[in-house]
Write a protein that holds these residues in place. Structure first.
Motif, PDB file in Angstrom:
ATOM      1  N   TRP A 110       0.724  -1.134   0.129  1.00 24.11           N
ATOM      2  CA  TRP A 110       0.232   0.030   0.056  1.00 24.11           C
ATOM      3  C   TRP A 110       0.950   1.172   0.172  1.00 24.11           C
ATOM      4  CZ3 TRP A 110      -3.783  -2.419  -1.450  1.00 24.11           C
ATOM      5  CH2 TRP A 110      -4.265  -3.658  -0.695  1.00 24.11           C
ATOM      6  N   THR A 123       3.518   3.867  -2.557  1.00 23.42           N
ATOM      7  CA  THR A 123       3.521   4.123  -4.070  1.00 23.42           C
ATOM      8  C   THR A 123       4.750   3.099  -4.531  1.00 23.42           C
ATOM      9  OG1 THR A 123       5.097   6.046  -3.067  1.00 23.42           O
ATOM     10  CG2 THR A 123       2.996   6.631  -3.789  1.00 23.42           C
ATOM     11  N   ASP A 126       2.958   0.238  -5.460  1.00 26.60           N
ATOM     12  CA  ASP A 126       2.282   0.292  -6.802  1.00 26.60           C
ATOM     13  C   ASP A 126       3.462   0.211  -7.978  1.00 26.60           C
ATOM     14  OD1 ASP A 126      -0.248   0.764  -5.697  1.00 26.60           O
ATOM     15  OD2 ASP A 126       0.005   2.785  -5.890  1.00 26.60           O
ATOM     16  N   HIS A 127       4.399   0.781  -7.650  1.00 26.25           N
ATOM     17  CA  HIS A 127       5.578   0.947  -8.599  1.00 26.25           C
ATOM     18  C   HIS A 127       6.183  -0.164  -8.967  1.00 26.25           C
ATOM     19  CE1 HIS A 127       8.611   2.877 -11.226  1.00 26.25           C
ATOM     20  NE2 HIS A 127       9.483   2.240 -10.700  1.00 26.25           N
ATOM     21  N   ASN A 176       3.555  -1.469 -11.644  1.00 24.77           N
ATOM     22  CA  ASN A 176       3.167  -0.547 -12.538  1.00 24.77           C
ATOM     23  C   ASN A 176       4.612  -0.872 -13.524  1.00 24.77           C
ATOM     24  OD1 ASN A 176       1.849   1.290 -13.976  1.00 24.77           O
ATOM     25  ND2 ASN A 176       3.239   2.666 -13.520  1.00 24.77           N
ATOM     26  N   ASN A 213      -9.264  -3.238  -8.209  1.00 25.59           N
ATOM     27  CA  ASN A 213      -9.330  -1.989  -8.361  1.00 25.59           C
ATOM     28  C   ASN A 213      -8.012  -1.319  -7.792  1.00 25.59           C
ATOM     29  OD1 ASN A 213     -11.281   0.096  -9.321  1.00 25.59           O
ATOM     30  ND2 ASN A 213     -11.133   0.894  -7.186  1.00 25.59           N
ATOM     31  N   SER A 231      -5.779   0.951 -10.564  1.00 26.10           N
ATOM     32  CA  SER A 231      -5.280   2.293 -10.181  1.00 26.10           C
ATOM     33  C   SER A 231      -3.888   2.541  -9.896  1.00 26.10           C
ATOM     34  CB  SER A 231      -6.329   2.965  -9.162  1.00 26.10           C
ATOM     35  OG  SER A 231      -6.018   2.129  -7.843  1.00 26.10           O
ATOM     36  N   GLY A 232      -3.429   1.392  -9.449  1.00 27.85           N
ATOM     37  CA  GLY A 232      -1.954   1.738  -8.805  1.00 27.85           C
ATOM     38  C   GLY A 232      -0.783   1.521  -9.942  1.00 27.85           C
ATOM     39  N   THR A 276       2.649   7.939  -9.724  1.00 31.44           N
ATOM     40  CA  THR A 276       3.745   6.754  -9.508  1.00 31.44           C
ATOM     41  C   THR A 276       4.745   6.447 -10.220  1.00 31.44           C
ATOM     42  OG1 THR A 276       1.715   5.603 -10.675  1.00 31.44           O
ATOM     43  CG2 THR A 276       1.917   5.389  -8.204  1.00 31.44           C
ATOM     44  N   PRO A 305      -9.206   4.650  -5.148  1.00 30.47           N
ATOM     45  CA  PRO A 305      -7.675   5.309  -5.229  1.00 30.47           C
ATOM     46  C   PRO A 305      -7.869   6.492  -5.903  1.00 30.47           C
ATOM     47  CG  PRO A 305      -8.308   3.104  -6.436  1.00 30.47           C
ATOM     48  CD  PRO A 305      -9.649   3.555  -5.759  1.00 30.47           C
TER      49      PRO A 305
END
Lengths: 439, 275
Positions: free
Chosen positions: A253, A255, A258-259, A262, A277, A281-282, B37, B237
């Motif tokens: 949780w 960034t 997320d990275h 991603n 979701n 979003s991440g 991000t 989000p």
């Protein structure tokens, strides 16, 4: 240094005094759950679900005699649960509250919840819910219901379809295959997944799938089994992946996390239905490259799933209108209208049997290459092992487990060691709160 | 002169240390959600500040604007009245001789040492008994009192209001209240600005009290509102970006208050030290 102590002591004794004279009264418990004779009632409902006001508006328009007033706050563990406890102590809790499954037992041991099992309307509605979600609110007791199941988090495997195909790695159907795939993924420069060192709920879901039962309550005393063979098996499995450096250990949780998704560094995530979701979003750059498969199994050919998350709508003891409150809670969590809104506003996946066939869940999802991913989760929802019970001190159990996991991840111990420590500390915490516990 | 480069280095390090988070906040607030991000955290990508701000201000019928308004109301109101109370109290303790004066002052001093956090729960229980939890007053009333302000006001009053002046005013026929407002309060003005600023920041940043007291989000101050959003990021989000931009907007009033009043403030700190 003498002077400053005095006001502190005074403040403390005032607090004790006020607490003492406002303990919740037990008479409300005896109130039978029958329709009240009041012309119209206004009930308060505290929830942090995004967009809940709009859902409640629909009810209020259709039910002028039972009006619901929404109160809100941060999510449970970040303040609202503590507020509930304070309000129970002050004798002014809301009529209804949003409580996650893993927090319900802590309210139960504080005698804060109305047992809706006594309400005829609730007993009749039981059959509409998936059995294991009902276990979460009845704690396995016949004819009891300390809340109405709201949403659930059946788990499945999110994976990078494109990367698996490009590297000709088969999608793992068992945990053995998953470990084997992890080697190949690492060889291709990625990590098969990220091990969640601080969000213990995921580990709970994985253990749940393996058949673990962390807590049990026989009516007299609690049993704590954080080190049962099933949990130990899961811990040893992930310890193996950690030791071989096949999983990354970014804090969840963030960034950074997320990275990892991603940028294509993490290739899979064993997560709950709401995770769909989180990824979209991440990790927006990976749109169209993900797919969902059933959770890897411990036995080839098995069909068992775990659950991560989920919550209930509970009625607090002291509510003067439990029947009307239950009436609303049932509408909120069974009617197609409300469930559709909850799905759209807050990504809540229903706990009812009919919920899986809502039109909102029939669509293919573009982010997942058009796959009808909710079919996988609908299947998973029926395969969650029933009978998993949460303990009454989960906050502290999570904290000690996560401390141990963080140490283990940085090489200072093992996951099984962390669970043994959490087992001891959980038993101690229960004892310190005078909750009977069997050792 | 020898110490100067060293002093500059320390100042420079401190400046960077304190400004980096704000810089990060500002840069992040200008980014689109996707860029947030994926791009370097301390430098700009596509600047979308205006869109972001508009999104925050209009999200859910502009609830953020209401939170900002609430914060201003709680903070400015409580800081103004609180400063007046502290000034009168400190002045009385400094100028008048009466039995129990030191005891009162010591009790007030003790109050400085009780953290506001420790009082939040007892206050909640008291307001619950009075049926006033979850109201505007539940946050406003406790914010009015400020023992540290009383302490400052007493010290400043003793230093800046000469007893002879008060004496002279009395001889000229001014009542005590009139003397306070027309003469003493003016002499104490720099101190009052200091107290006002202290209390303004304290109330603006007070988080636990509203968290415990309030359930109606239309009463939330901006700190609690943003925190609430932040805990919902996993479910919605979109909120992650809103929290960042909201946080940036929420420090603006504090910066404005400091810029407008810092002249007085510096004055006030100086006056006290020279006397």
């Amino acid at each position: 240094m003498k002077i400053p102590r005095r006001p502190l002591a005074v403040a403390a004794s005032v607090a004790v005094l006020v607490t003492a004279c406002s303990a919740p009264d037990d008479t409300a418990d005896a109130a039978a759950c029958t329709p009240g004779d009041a012309q119209s009632v206004t009930l308060t409902y505290t929830s942090w679900i995004p967009g809940i006001e709009e859902v409640v508006d629909v009810w209020n328009k259709a039910n002028p005699k039972i009006q619901i007033k929404v109160q809100t706050g941060p999510n449970g563990n970040n303040g609202t649960y503590q507020n509930f406890f304070n309000q129970l102590r002050a004798g002014n809790p809301p009529d209804l509250g949003h409580i996650e499954y893993d927090a319900l037992p802590s309210f139960r041991v504080q005698d804060g919840l109305f047992d809706l099992g006594a309400c005829a309307n609730v007993a009749d509605a039981r059959g509409q819910f998936i059995d294991w979600t009902w276990d979460q609110v009845s704690f396995g007791e016949e004819n009891s219901a300390y809340g109405i199941p709201q949403d659930s988090g059946p788990m499945a495997l999110f994976y990078r379809k494109d990367l698996f195909e490009k590297n000709t790695i088969a999608v793992p159907a068992t945990w053995d295959e998953y470990a084997a795939a992890a080697e190949k993924v690492r060889a291709a420069g990625g990590y098969i997944t990220n091990f969640s060192q601080s969000d213990i709920n995921q580990f709970a879901g994985l253990s749940w799938q393996a058949g673990a039962h962390w807590f049990a309550n026989d009516g007299d005393a609690w049993t704590v089994r954080l080190t049962d063979p099933e949990t130990t098996k899961v811990a040893a499995y992930w310890q193996g992946l950690l030791d071989r450096k096949l999983v990354s250990t970014v804090p969840p949780w963030t960034t950074e996390w997320d990275h990892a998704y991603n940028s294509g560094s993490a290739w899979t995530w064993v997560s709950a239905v709401w995770g769909a979701n989180s990824i979209s979003s991440g990790a927006p750059d990976t749109a169209g490259r993900w797919a969902v498969a059933p959770m890897p199994q411990w036995q080839a050919g098995g069909a068992v799933s775990g659950n991560w998350g989920g919550s209930s709508t509970a009625v607090f003891k002291g509510s003067a209108h439990p029947y009307e409150a239950a009436q609303f809670a049932l509408w909120l969590n069974t009617s197609e209208e409300a469930l559709t809104l909850l799905a759209q506003k807050a990504n809540l996946y229903p706990a009812t049997k009919a919920g899986a066939s809502l039109p909102v869940y029939a669509q293919g999802v573009e982010f997942y290459g058009g796959q009808k991913i909710y079919e996988v989760f609908a299947q998973a929802a029926t395969q969650v092992t029933p009978g998993f019970v949460w303990g009454p001190t989960m906050t502290s159990t999570y904290a000690t487990t996560s401390d141990g996991f963080k140490t283990a991840v940085s090489g200072g111990g093992t996951l099984t060691g962390a669970l043994a420590a959490a087992q001891r500390s959980t038993v101690d915490t229960l004892k310190s709160q005078s909750i009977p516990v069997k050792e | 002169m020898k110490g100067r480069p060293a002093a500059m280095t320390v100042m420079g390090v401190c400046t960077v240390y304190f400004l980096t988070p704000i810089w990060w906040l500002f840069v992040s607030a200008t980014k689109t959600r996707a860029d947030f991000t994926t791009t370097a955290p301390l430098w700009f990508a596509d600047v979308a500040l205006v869109d972001n701000v508009r999104e925050v201000l209009t999200y859910r019928d502009g609830i953020f604007v209401r939170w900002m308004g609430n914060s201003v109301l709680y903070t400015a109101g409580a800081a103004l009245i609180g400063t007046l109370l502290a000034a009168m109290c400190g002045y009385a303790l400094a100028i008048y001789r009466f039995p129990g004066r030191e005891t009162i002052f010591n009790v007030v001093l003790g109050g400085v040492l009780v953290p506001a956090t420790a009082l939040a729960l007892p206050l909640f229980l008291i307001f619950s008994r009075a049926g006033a939890a979850n109201t505007f007053w539940a946050v406003f009333l406790p914010s009015l009192v400020n023992p540290f302000g009383v302490y400052l006001a007493r010290i400043y009053a003793a230093a800046s209001v000469p007893g002879e002046l008060v004496e002279a005013a009395r001889i000229d026929g001014a009542g005590e209240v009139r003397t306070f407002f027309t003469i003493s309060a003016r002499l104490m003005l720099p101190a009052l600005v200091t107290i006002f600023l202290f209390q303004f920041t304290a109330v603006w940043n007070n988080f636990l009290l509203p968290l415990i007291m309030l359930g109606d989000e239309r009463l939330f101050p901006v700190t609690l509102g943003l925190y609430t959003w932040n805990t919902q990021v996993n479910q919605v989000p979109q909120l992650r970006g809103l929290v960042l931009v909201g946080a940036l907007l929420s420090v603006v009033p504090l910066v404005v208050a400091f810029l407008l009043l810092q002249r007085f403030w510096r004055n006030g700190l100086g006056t006290g030290s020279v006397k």
